[in-house]
Scaffold this motif. Structure first.
Motif, short mmCIF file in Angstrom:
data_model
loop_
_atom_site.label_atom_id
_atom_site.label_comp_id
_atom_site.label_asym_id
_atom_site.label_seq_id
_atom_site.Cartn_x
_atom_site.Cartn_y
_atom_site.Cartn_z
N ASP A 273 0.85 -1.20 0.00
CA ASP A 273 0.00 0.00 0.00
C ASP A 273 0.89 1.25 0.00
O ASP A 273 2.02 1.22 0.49
CB ASP A 273 -0.88 0.05 1.25
N TYR A 274 0.33 2.35 -0.50
CA TYR A 274 1.03 3.64 -0.49
C TYR A 274 0.15 4.65 0.23
O TYR A 274 -0.97 4.92 -0.20
CB TYR A 274 1.29 4.08 -1.94
N ASP A 275 0.64 5.18 1.34
CA ASP A 275 -0.11 6.17 2.12
C ASP A 275 0.66 7.49 2.12
O ASP A 275 1.59 7.68 2.92
CB ASP A 275 -0.29 5.67 3.55
N PRO A 276 0.31 8.43 1.21
CA PRO A 276 1.08 9.67 1.10
C PRO A 276 1.04 10.55 2.34
O PRO A 276 1.91 11.40 2.51
CB PRO A 276 0.45 10.38 -0.11
N SER A 277 0.06 10.35 3.21
CA SER A 277 0.01 11.20 4.41
C SER A 277 1.21 10.93 5.33
O SER A 277 1.53 11.75 6.18
CB SER A 277 -1.31 10.97 5.17
N LYS A 278 1.86 9.77 5.15
CA LYS A 278 3.00 9.44 6.01
C LYS A 278 4.34 9.70 5.33
O LYS A 278 5.39 9.42 5.89
CB LYS A 278 2.90 7.98 6.45
N CYS A 279 4.26 10.25 4.12
CA CYS A 279 5.48 10.44 3.32
C CYS A 279 6.24 11.68 3.77
O CYS A 279 5.65 12.74 3.97
CB CYS A 279 5.10 10.56 1.85
N ILE A 280 7.56 11.56 3.90
CA ILE A 280 8.39 12.71 4.25
C ILE A 280 9.16 13.20 3.01
O ILE A 280 10.05 14.03 3.13
CB ILE A 280 9.35 12.39 5.40
N VAL A 281 8.84 12.65 1.85
CA VAL A 281 9.42 13.06 0.56
C VAL A 281 10.96 13.02 0.60
O VAL A 281 11.63 13.93 0.12
CB VAL A 281 8.90 14.44 0.09
#
Ligand code: FES
Length: 257
Positions: free
Chosen positions: A165-173
């Motif tokens: 899964d990919y959850d962008p809300s947890k991404c720190i880029v």
């Protein structure tokens, strides 16, 4: 063990001093790796020894006698006779401030997060001594765009891939996934779209999902992710394994573990 940046292949040796210890390493080695080889761990988020250093998180700042500023140790190569400081009050304050900004934009659901106990963001927050965040939390599921309008699609989870899964809300880029896709797998399926507060990792063109993109589900991005942004479905469903075995797949020429 992760030394932070890949090893240099140079045969020429360079000697420098890090926190009072004399260290001799091959020319081209990063200060971060040289420090790690000497047993000095510099806080980091975007660096790992499986991909080239990128210098995006700014957590690994150091001071070098005779040079201005606080360069990132992951992207600064060693040089003969350098005297490097990795721990002092100025660096501690700067790193704590950087980490505070990351946490201000991150969901605080650690206890129920799939990466709890196996999250580099969590580890580094502890390592820099962050206890409180002075900034208001952002609703990461409805992050405002530049025009001030909420965009629920912007942070929507992508569960299209059958394995992760990919959850962008947890991404720190930090772009570790993008670099792993390029350097480990050679697929170039991932990119970073947008700028500043709106930047996010994207699979393929706008509107693509991981499943409809060029992603080949090799898992290099999942392995590189320091948070629970890219996480195996099995980990989400049944938790992190109690034990893991590192092996090399015999069916692929990449040679990743
Ligand atoms: Fe060096 Fe991120 S670890 S800038």
């Amino acid at each position: 063990r992760d030394y932070g940046t890949p090893a240099s292949r140079s045969e020429k040796q360079v000697t420098l001093t890090i926190d009072g210890f004399e260290v001799t390493v091959p020319e081209g080695t990063s200060i971060m790796r040289a420090a790690s080889l000497a047993g000095i761990q510099i806080p980091k988020l975007c660096a790992t020894d499986s991909v080239e250093a990128f210098g995006s998180c700014r957590l690994c700042l150091v001071q070098i006698d005779g040079r201005n500023g606080t360069p990132a140790s992951c992207t600064t190569p060693v040089a003969e006779g350098l005297t490097v400081h990795t721990q002092n009050e100025t660096l501690k304050r700067l790193r704590k401030g950087v980490m505070e900004l990351y946490i201000s934009d991150h969901p605080l659901d650690c206890l129920t997060c799939a990466a709890n106990g196996d999250c580099e963001l969590q580890d580094m927050a502890g390592a820099v001594g962050l206890r409180d965040v002075r900034y208001d939390a952002v609703d990461t599921h409805f992050r405002p765009r530049h025009n001030g309008h909420a965009n629920p699609q912007y942070m929507a989870k992508d569960t299209s891939n059958p394995y992760f899964d990919y959850d962008p809300s947890k991404c720190i880029v930090c772009s570790r996934c993008v670099r792993a896709c390029e350097e480990v797998q050679g697929t170039f399926a991932l990119t970073i779209q947008g700028r500043g507060f709106d930047s996010r990792v994207s699979a393929g063109m706008s509107g693509d999902t991981f499943l409809s993109s060029d992603c080949v589900s090799c898992g290099a991005c999942v392995q590189a992710c320091p948070t629970a942004t890219l996480v195996e479905k099995s980990v989400v469903e049944i938790g992190t394994p109690e034990r893991s075995v590192i092996t090399t797949c015999a069916y692929c020429g990449v040679g990743c573990s």
